[in-house]
Design an enzyme around this catalytic site. Structure first.
Site, PDB file in Angstrom:
ATOM      1  N   ARG A 123     -26.929  12.725  48.394  1.00 15.02           N
ATOM      2  CA  ARG A 123     -27.081  12.378  46.978  1.00 15.02           C
ATOM      3  C   ARG A 123     -26.984  10.863  46.838  1.00 15.02           C
ATOM      4  NH1 ARG A 123     -22.907  11.895  42.598  1.00 15.02           N
ATOM      5  NH2 ARG A 123     -24.128  11.708  40.686  1.00 15.02           N
ATOM      6  N   HIS A 158     -26.959   5.681  37.592  1.00 18.81           N
ATOM      7  CA  HIS A 158     -25.551   5.612  37.959  1.00 18.81           C
ATOM      8  C   HIS A 158     -25.018   4.246  37.500  1.00 18.81           C
ATOM      9  CE1 HIS A 158     -22.373   7.283  40.893  1.00 18.81           C
ATOM     10  NE2 HIS A 158     -21.818   6.262  40.255  1.00 18.81           N
ATOM     11  N   GLU A 191     -21.946  10.576  35.130  1.00 14.78           N
ATOM     12  CA  GLU A 191     -20.718  10.224  34.407  1.00 14.78           C
ATOM     13  C   GLU A 191     -20.986   9.318  33.199  1.00 14.78           C
ATOM     14  OE1 GLU A 191     -17.768   8.666  37.049  1.00 14.78           O
ATOM     15  OE2 GLU A 191     -17.690  10.485  38.271  1.00 14.78           O
ATOM     16  N   ASN A 212     -18.149  16.040  38.916  1.00 15.81           N
ATOM     17  CA  ASN A 212     -17.372  15.081  39.691  1.00 15.81           C
ATOM     18  C   ASN A 212     -15.899  15.301  39.371  1.00 15.81           C
ATOM     19  OD1 ASN A 212     -19.864  14.122  40.410  1.00 15.81           O
ATOM     20  ND2 ASN A 212     -19.672  12.154  39.371  1.00 15.81           N
ATOM     21  N   TYR A 233     -11.818  14.497  40.612  1.00 17.94           N
ATOM     22  CA  TYR A 233     -10.899  13.730  41.453  1.00 17.94           C
ATOM     23  C   TYR A 233      -9.440  14.093  41.227  1.00 17.94           C
ATOM     24  CZ  TYR A 233     -14.879  10.844  42.707  1.00 17.94           C
ATOM     25  OH  TYR A 233     -16.083  10.414  43.193  1.00 17.94           O
ATOM     26  N   GLU A 245     -19.391  15.053  43.289  1.00 22.55           N
ATOM     27  CA  GLU A 245     -18.470  14.086  43.877  1.00 22.55           C
ATOM     28  C   GLU A 245     -17.096  14.720  43.972  1.00 22.55           C
ATOM     29  OE1 GLU A 245     -18.233  10.242  41.989  1.00 22.55           O
ATOM     30  OE2 GLU A 245     -20.407  10.142  41.668  1.00 22.55           O
TER      31      GLU A 245
END
Length: 452
Positions: free
Chosen positions: A81, A125, A170, A295, A297, A355
């Site tokens: 990606r 991005h 995002e 994504n 985290y 991600e």
């Protein structure tokens, strides 16, 4: 009933890959006729980035892409990606097409395919062409048309070889950090601008999906970062603060895309700065998409804080768990919870983990030896298990992309944080595999079994 998921590995056809983004790794931002981006401008503004570092060289991927793809093949990646730098394709953001910019991505895509790696492209991005920022950027309603024009050019050139597309990566970061708090490009701090940026980003997403349906033949989706919010207590103020924080970060972008509406809490958060949007705009945003890119985290445990502008909510550090170098709690259960939240709230759309990864302080290594990074290995192991738990509970997860392939330019933090599974010596550009890279290679080879 949930589909049958193997107990010790992932379903056949599950897609394993790594992710990067253009400004973070490519370097050579103005090479071969490319235009500047807002991040080029932001990073060259003194005081905006740690140590005044820039993406001028980054990982030098613009010149080292062939050997980087050889490393991807060595790890057995099934997919890669990457993002396309808008200003490489259209130096002024619209109008004149730069054939050399298209040529770079064409060579990249063709070599990926030759090595058996599926190219997966993100159109945006965060690196808006600076020429468009001069015309108002995401505050200009024309931005949706600008983006659709760019998207259409790229689709027509590459859709015969790219099967998974993402419109935006995002958008919350662009709106919140770029227009509300000023910590990311373009560096504004204005409560009236952030809602407008949000809305035009989402209009651009919808316009790009419409453009894809006219010419594309594969799949397109939206990538959102979601940080699940857990209330610090059952006090009414903490519950309300958690609801606001969840709406602003987690639902502000996914809900107009999937449901055609913004969370009602947005008015509560922004007050008079939140406009009443036209119904036609929401219809344009609410285009059928083929997948959601997630994504993930960390999580946030949230409490009421009247001084925290504009949310009146703040996170509470959870000292019982380890934290990454970013100060983010390691909490794999949050990934399971998020996937099941998407399943239950939004009708179980197909999801790719686009991600997932962690920044840790990597130890020095002897020349030519594998760099040991046990904390990152454990992060990947536990989060891959968390994805598997969600699959077994019925979530429709189709693939997993580790962040990141390479240590890279970490935006306003410069080169101070390392997320890569491959170490980059920024002075020599030497690449060194970390233990997390060989672990991830084993994950791919075993279809996840090595994580158990």
């Amino acid at each position: 009933m949930p589909r049958e998921i193997p107990a010790q590995h992932f379903p056949d056809g599950f897609l394993w890959g790594c992710a990067t983004s253009a400004y973070q790794i490519e370097g050579s931002p103005l090479a071969d006729g490319a235009g500047a981006s807002v991040w080029h401008r932001f990073s060259h503004t003194p005081g905006r980035v740690v140590a005044n570092e820039t993406g001028d060289i980054a990982c030098d991927h613009y010149r080292r892409w062939e050997s980087d793809i050889d490393l991807m093949q060595r790890l057995g990646l099934q997919a890669y990606r990457f993002s396309i730098a808008w200003a490489r394709i259209l130096p002024e953001g619209i109008g004149r097409v730069n054939p050399l910019g298209l040529g770079f991505y064409e060579r990249l895509i063709d070599r990926l395919l030759a090595k058996g790696i599926q190219p997966t492209a993100t159109l945006f991005h965060w690196d808006l062409p600076a020429a468009l920022d001069d015309r108002g950027g995401w505050l200009n309603r024309d931005s949706a048309d600008w983006f659709a024009e760019y998207a259409d050019i790229v689709y027509r050139r590459f859709d015969d070889r790219i099967k998974l597309w993402a419109t935006l990566n995002e958008p919350w970061v662009v709106s919140d950090n770029g227009y509300l708090h000023g910590t990311a490009a373009p560096g504004h701090r204005n409560i009236f601008e952030a809602p407008i940026a949000t809305h035009n980003l989402m209009r651009a997403h919808g316009a790009a999906v419409q453009a894809y349906r006219a010419t594309g033949r594969h799949q397109i989706g939206l990538v959102v970062n979601i940080e699940p919010k857990y209330a610090a207590s059952q006090a009414a103020d903490d519950l309300a603060a958690t609801r606001r924080a969840e709406a602003q970060m987690n639902r502000q972008f996914i809900e107009p895309a999937l449901l055609g509406r913004y969370p009602q809490e947005m008015r509560e958060i922004f007050g008079d700065a939140w406009p009443d949007w036209p119904a036609a705009d929401l219809q344009q945003i609410h285009q059928p998409i083929d997948f959601v890119g997630l994504n993930y985290y960390t999580r946030s445990v949230t409490k009421h804080d009247p001084q925290a502008w504009p949310l009146r909510a703040t996170p509470v550090k959870q000292t019982q768990h380890p934290h990454t170098e970013m100060g983010w709690e390691v909490f794999p259960q949050g990934l399971t919870d998020t996937l099941l939240w998407i399943k239950d709230r939004y009708g179980n759309p197909p999801v790719y983990i686009t991600e997932n990864g962690a920044a840790f302080a990597d130890p020095a290594q002897a020349d030519g030896e594998l760099l040991e990074d046990p904390l990152r290995v454990d992060y990947f192991r536990t989060h891959i298990r968390a994805v598997h738990d969600a699959l077994r509970a019925g979530a429709d997860v189709r693939g997993y992309f580790a962040w990141s392939m390479l240590d890279n330019f970490e935006w306003a933090l410069g080169y101070s944080k390392r997320f890569g599974i491959i170490h980059v010596d920024y002075q020599t550009q030497k690449r060194t595999l970390k233990a997390s890279a060989t672990f991830f290679a084993d994950v791919i080879a075993s279809n996840g079994a090595v994580a158990f």
